[in-house]
Design a protein around this motif. Sequence first.
Motif, PDB file in Angstrom:
ATOM      1  N   ARG A 131      43.932  38.477  43.929  1.00 29.42           N
ATOM      2  CA  ARG A 131      42.765  39.048  44.027  1.00 29.42           C
ATOM      3  C   ARG A 131      42.175  38.069  45.324  1.00 29.42           C
ATOM      4  NH1 ARG A 131      42.746  39.805  38.681  1.00 29.42           N
ATOM      5  NH2 ARG A 131      42.838  42.074  38.305  1.00 29.42           N
ATOM      6  N   SER A 185      32.469  37.475  52.531  1.00 37.52           N
ATOM      7  CA  SER A 185      32.867  36.346  51.969  1.00 37.52           C
ATOM      8  C   SER A 185      33.402  35.423  52.718  1.00 37.52           C
ATOM      9  CB  SER A 185      33.479  36.439  50.495  1.00 37.52           C
ATOM     10  OG  SER A 185      34.674  37.086  50.921  1.00 37.52           O
ATOM     11  N   GLY A 186      34.138  35.871  53.685  1.00 34.32           N
ATOM     12  CA  GLY A 186      35.046  34.734  54.403  1.00 34.32           C
ATOM     13  C   GLY A 186      34.142  33.654  55.327  1.00 34.32           C
ATOM     14  N   GLY A 211      32.615  47.054  48.996  1.00 34.41           N
ATOM     15  CA  GLY A 211      33.556  45.786  49.023  1.00 34.41           C
ATOM     16  C   GLY A 211      34.363  46.111  50.180  1.00 34.41           C
ATOM     17  N   PRO A 268      24.055  47.617  45.595  1.00 32.86           N
ATOM     18  CA  PRO A 268      22.767  46.987  45.105  1.00 32.86           C
ATOM     19  C   PRO A 268      22.066  46.892  46.407  1.00 32.86           C
ATOM     20  CG  PRO A 268      24.974  45.919  44.117  1.00 32.86           C
ATOM     21  CD  PRO A 268      25.416  46.890  45.295  1.00 32.86           C
ATOM     22  N   LYS A 316      40.474  30.974  62.550  1.00 34.47           N
ATOM     23  CA  LYS A 316      39.774  31.615  61.309  1.00 34.47           C
ATOM     24  C   LYS A 316      38.287  32.316  62.162  1.00 34.47           C
ATOM     25  CE  LYS A 316      37.201  30.546  57.176  1.00 34.47           C
ATOM     26  NZ  LYS A 316      37.201  31.908  56.734  1.00 34.47           N
ATOM     27  N   LYS A 344      29.623  34.583  43.101  1.00 37.37           N
ATOM     28  CA  LYS A 344      29.474  36.063  43.691  1.00 37.37           C
ATOM     29  C   LYS A 344      28.670  36.678  42.648  1.00 37.37           C
ATOM     30  CE  LYS A 344      32.462  37.980  46.133  1.00 37.37           C
ATOM     31  NZ  LYS A 344      33.725  38.820  46.274  1.00 37.37           N
ATOM     32  N   VAL A 381      31.280  53.457  44.744  1.00 36.31           N
ATOM     33  CA  VAL A 381      30.690  52.279  44.050  1.00 36.31           C
ATOM     34  C   VAL A 381      31.009  51.060  44.785  1.00 36.31           C
ATOM     35  CG1 VAL A 381      29.913  51.120  41.729  1.00 36.31           C
ATOM     36  CG2 VAL A 381      30.411  53.778  42.069  1.00 36.31           C
ATOM     37  N   ASP A 402      38.900  43.321  43.785  1.00 43.39           N
ATOM     38  CA  ASP A 402      38.959  42.402  42.918  1.00 43.39           C
ATOM     39  C   ASP A 402      38.836  43.297  41.336  1.00 43.39           C
ATOM     40  OD1 ASP A 402      39.350  40.444  44.679  1.00 43.39           O
ATOM     41  OD2 ASP A 402      37.504  39.337  44.124  1.00 43.39           O
ATOM     42  N   CYS A 403      38.076  44.356  41.490  1.00 43.32           N
ATOM     43  CA  CYS A 403      37.850  45.045  40.280  1.00 43.32           C
ATOM     44  C   CYS A 403      39.114  45.718  39.488  1.00 43.32           C
ATOM     45  CB  CYS A 403      36.677  46.182  40.261  1.00 43.32           C
ATOM     46  SG  CYS A 403      37.100  47.628  41.176  1.00 43.32           S
ATOM     47  N   GLY A 418      21.469  51.048  44.476  1.00 44.76           N
ATOM     48  CA  GLY A 418      21.572  51.104  42.922  1.00 44.76           C
ATOM     49  C   GLY A 418      22.927  50.165  42.495  1.00 44.76           C
ATOM     50  N   SER A 430      40.036  49.637  43.713  1.00 40.78           N
ATOM     51  CA  SER A 430      40.555  48.743  44.729  1.00 40.78           C
ATOM     52  C   SER A 430      39.882  47.328  44.654  1.00 40.78           C
ATOM     53  CB  SER A 430      40.450  49.336  46.024  1.00 40.78           C
ATOM     54  OG  SER A 430      39.117  49.677  46.276  1.00 40.78           O
ATOM     55  N   SER A 484      33.940  47.233  43.541  1.00 45.38           N
ATOM     56  CA  SER A 484      32.712  46.727  43.411  1.00 45.38           C
ATOM     57  C   SER A 484      32.923  45.055  42.958  1.00 45.38           C
ATOM     58  CB  SER A 484      32.134  47.302  41.797  1.00 45.38           C
ATOM     59  OG  SER A 484      33.014  47.653  41.056  1.00 45.38           O
TER      60      SER A 484
HETATM   61  C1  LIG Z   1      33.056  31.542  48.805  1.00 45.21           C
HETATM   62  C2  LIG Z   1      33.970  32.280  48.977  1.00 45.21           C
HETATM   63  C3  LIG Z   1      34.833  32.250  49.915  1.00 45.21           C
HETATM   64  C4  LIG Z   1      36.045  33.240  49.896  1.00 45.21           C
HETATM   65  N1  LIG Z   1      36.753  33.326  51.381  1.00 45.21           N
HETATM   66  C5  LIG Z   1      37.654  34.046  51.079  1.00 45.21           C
HETATM   67  C6  LIG Z   1      38.450  34.172  52.315  1.00 45.21           C
HETATM   68  O1  LIG Z   1      38.303  33.314  53.400  1.00 45.21           O
HETATM   69  N2  LIG Z   1      39.617  35.067  52.227  1.00 45.21           N
HETATM   70  C7  LIG Z   1      39.607  35.786  51.406  1.00 45.21           C
HETATM   71  O2  LIG Z   1      40.997  36.515  51.337  1.00 45.21           O
HETATM   72  N3  LIG Z   1      39.146  35.971  50.333  1.00 45.21           N
HETATM   73  C8  LIG Z   1      38.080  34.881  50.114  1.00 45.21           C
HETATM   74  N4  LIG Z   1      37.265  35.284  48.818  1.00 45.21           N
HETATM   75  C9  LIG Z   1      37.361  35.970  47.851  1.00 45.21           C
HETATM   76  C10 LIG Z   1      36.986  37.339  48.228  1.00 45.21           C
HETATM   77  O3  LIG Z   1      35.672  37.259  48.334  1.00 45.21           O
HETATM   78  C11 LIG Z   1      37.059  38.124  47.076  1.00 45.21           C
HETATM   79  O4  LIG Z   1      38.599  38.599  46.555  1.00 45.21           O
HETATM   80  C12 LIG Z   1      36.826  39.641  47.992  1.00 45.21           C
HETATM   81  O5  LIG Z   1      35.515  39.659  48.141  1.00 45.21           O
HETATM   82  C13 LIG Z   1      37.043  40.791  47.062  1.00 45.21           C
HETATM   83  O6  LIG Z   1      36.630  42.075  47.799  1.00 45.21           O
HETATM   84  P1  LIG Z   1      36.383  43.397  47.166  1.00 45.21           P
HETATM   85  O7  LIG Z   1      36.723  44.329  48.021  1.00 45.21           O
HETATM   86  O8  LIG Z   1      36.844  43.682  45.578  1.00 45.21           O
HETATM   87  O9  LIG Z   1      34.683  43.594  47.006  1.00 45.21           O
HETATM   88  P2  LIG Z   1      33.791  42.525  47.084  1.00 45.21           P
HETATM   89  O10 LIG Z   1      33.681  41.769  48.364  1.00 45.21           O
HETATM   90  O11 LIG Z   1      33.484  41.441  45.769  1.00 45.21           O
HETATM   91  O12 LIG Z   1      32.422  43.455  47.108  1.00 45.21           O
HETATM   92  C14 LIG Z   1      31.962  44.188  46.055  1.00 45.21           C
HETATM   93  C15 LIG Z   1      30.789  44.734  46.413  1.00 45.21           C
HETATM   94  O13 LIG Z   1      30.239  45.658  45.487  1.00 45.21           O
HETATM   95  C16 LIG Z   1      28.977  45.540  44.890  1.00 45.21           C
HETATM   96  N5  LIG Z   1      28.637  45.676  43.302  1.00 45.21           N
HETATM   97  C17 LIG Z   1      29.134  44.945  42.547  1.00 45.21           C
HETATM   98  N6  LIG Z   1      28.690  45.285  41.461  1.00 45.21           N
HETATM   99  C18 LIG Z   1      28.447  46.663  41.387  1.00 45.21           C
HETATM  100  C19 LIG Z   1      27.731  47.596  40.597  1.00 45.21           C
HETATM  101  N7  LIG Z   1      27.976  47.586  39.531  1.00 45.21           N
HETATM  102  N8  LIG Z   1      27.202  48.992  41.555  1.00 45.21           N
HETATM  103  C20 LIG Z   1      27.273  48.921  42.550  1.00 45.21           C
HETATM  104  N9  LIG Z   1      27.715  47.969  43.726  1.00 45.21           N
HETATM  105  C21 LIG Z   1      28.246  46.926  42.900  1.00 45.21           C
HETATM  106  C22 LIG Z   1      28.766  43.986  45.440  1.00 45.21           C
HETATM  107  O14 LIG Z   1      27.260  43.872  45.672  1.00 45.21           O
HETATM  108  C23 LIG Z   1      29.477  44.058  46.478  1.00 45.21           C
HETATM  109  O15 LIG Z   1      28.988  44.306  47.805  1.00 45.21           O
HETATM  110  C24 LIG Z   1      36.199  34.107  48.807  1.00 45.21           C
HETATM  111  C25 LIG Z   1      35.309  34.057  47.888  1.00 45.21           C
HETATM  112  C26 LIG Z   1      34.210  33.272  47.730  1.00 45.21           C
HETATM  113  C27 LIG Z   1      33.215  33.003  46.443  1.00 45.21           C
END
Ligand SMILES: Cc1cc2nc3c(=O)[nH]c(=O)nc-3n(C[C@H](O)[C@H](O)[C@H](O)COP(=O)(O)OP(=O)(O)OC[C@H]3O[C@@H](n4cnc5c(N)ncnc54)[C@H](O)[C@@H]3O)c2cc1C
Length: 361
Positions: free
Chosen positions: A283, A44-45, A11, A37, A347, A126, A8, A274-275, A78, A272, A107
Amino acid sequence: MTQPLIMVGAGHAHLVTLRGWIEQGYHAPPGSLLITPERYAWYSGMMPGLLAGRWQTEHCRIDLAPLCNATGMALQEGQLVQLDADSRFVTLASGQQLRAGVLSLNSGASNPAPEHDNSIPVIGAKPFGDLYQHWQQWRRSGAPARLAILGGGAAAVELALALQKALSECQILLFSSNPLLSGQPPRAARLIRTLLLRRGIALHEGATISRIENGYLHATTGDPVAADAAILATGAAPAAWQHSSGLATDSAGFIRVSATLQSQSHPSIFASGDCAALAGCPRSGVYAVRQGPTLGANLRALLRGQQPQQHYQPQPRALALLATADQQALACYGPLAIHSSAAMWLKDKLDTDFMRSLQMD
Ligand SMILES: Cc1cc2nc3c(=O)[nH]c(=O)nc-3n(C[C@H](O)[C@H](O)[C@H](O)COP(=O)(O)OP(=O)(O)OC[C@H]3O[C@@H](n4cnc5c(N)ncnc54)[C@H](O)[C@@H]3O)c2cc1C
């Protein structure tokens, strides 16, 4: 019918898992699914660079279809809205219900929001797609006169500087409840304060916005401040379904996992990025990426009926690189902070190498 594996969210950790499986020539068991979705995953980087005009859309998002094809995963568009951890039933926003043999959650998180009415748009940083749509509309039909950004961490600072560059007619207001960049060395905050001043961005430090009403931001102290739109870069808030899933969570609602990235209460469920809540693991994208190889190996083990063996150990510190939308970046590591074009070069290299590694040609 039970799907052997349901992932799911696309990320960072799932993307690296899929990349690793391609390198290893591994195919997930037939019937395995990735639920996301949208077909594209934003990186995000590179988001601040996209908003500042440095990158185009295609540089900053990953097409998930080729990654899924190459790993035997079916891509299902979805959004999960409900999870019953005991039965591993997931319910999607469409109403569809699916049952997983093994479930992997990556997620992300949303942004904590103050109480607000609908007088102005209040937009989370986000998921990024929403902010990007507003940004496109502002570029087409005019930006808000006063744009407030809530948050004082790296993401808030990068967004403030990127949006100031892209929307030069717009007054940017940055509200940070904590001292600016409190997770970085003091020199980083000093450099950024100077830069914000030079770029005409109004910094309200120590201002916690508790309510947005009738177009005014109300802080716990001081007079209300008028704004025409607000962006939330306020850290991480867990999805509501996490709390009601029956999974063990911390007091905030993040899913408690062990070093194998398995849920502490339901070992057939992984979480794994941020969730998840894992002791000693901040995070951020950097840490989510590093979890990918452990997650990939442990999912493979459980899918063949073996105990997951790999332990993820968060690194004690990580290099932070903040794009400042002036061809430079701020590099922070331990007590060091350097603002330079060499940091921007680094970067760009790290970001573009990561994106290239996920593109299947
Ligand atoms: C502007 C900005 C810049 C950033 N820059 C950096 C950086 O340079 N370096 C860094 O280390 N961190 C950075 N971060 C932080 C980083 O974005 C998050 O810590 C990181 O994205 C977390 O990754 P993740 O693997 O948890 O999932 P995420 O990257 O958050 O992805 C989650 C995915 O799950 C999907 N999803 C969400 N809910 C559901 C659901 N209910 N059902 C199905 N799918 C779902 C989303 O659409 C998304 O595609 C930044 C954050 C922001 C806002």
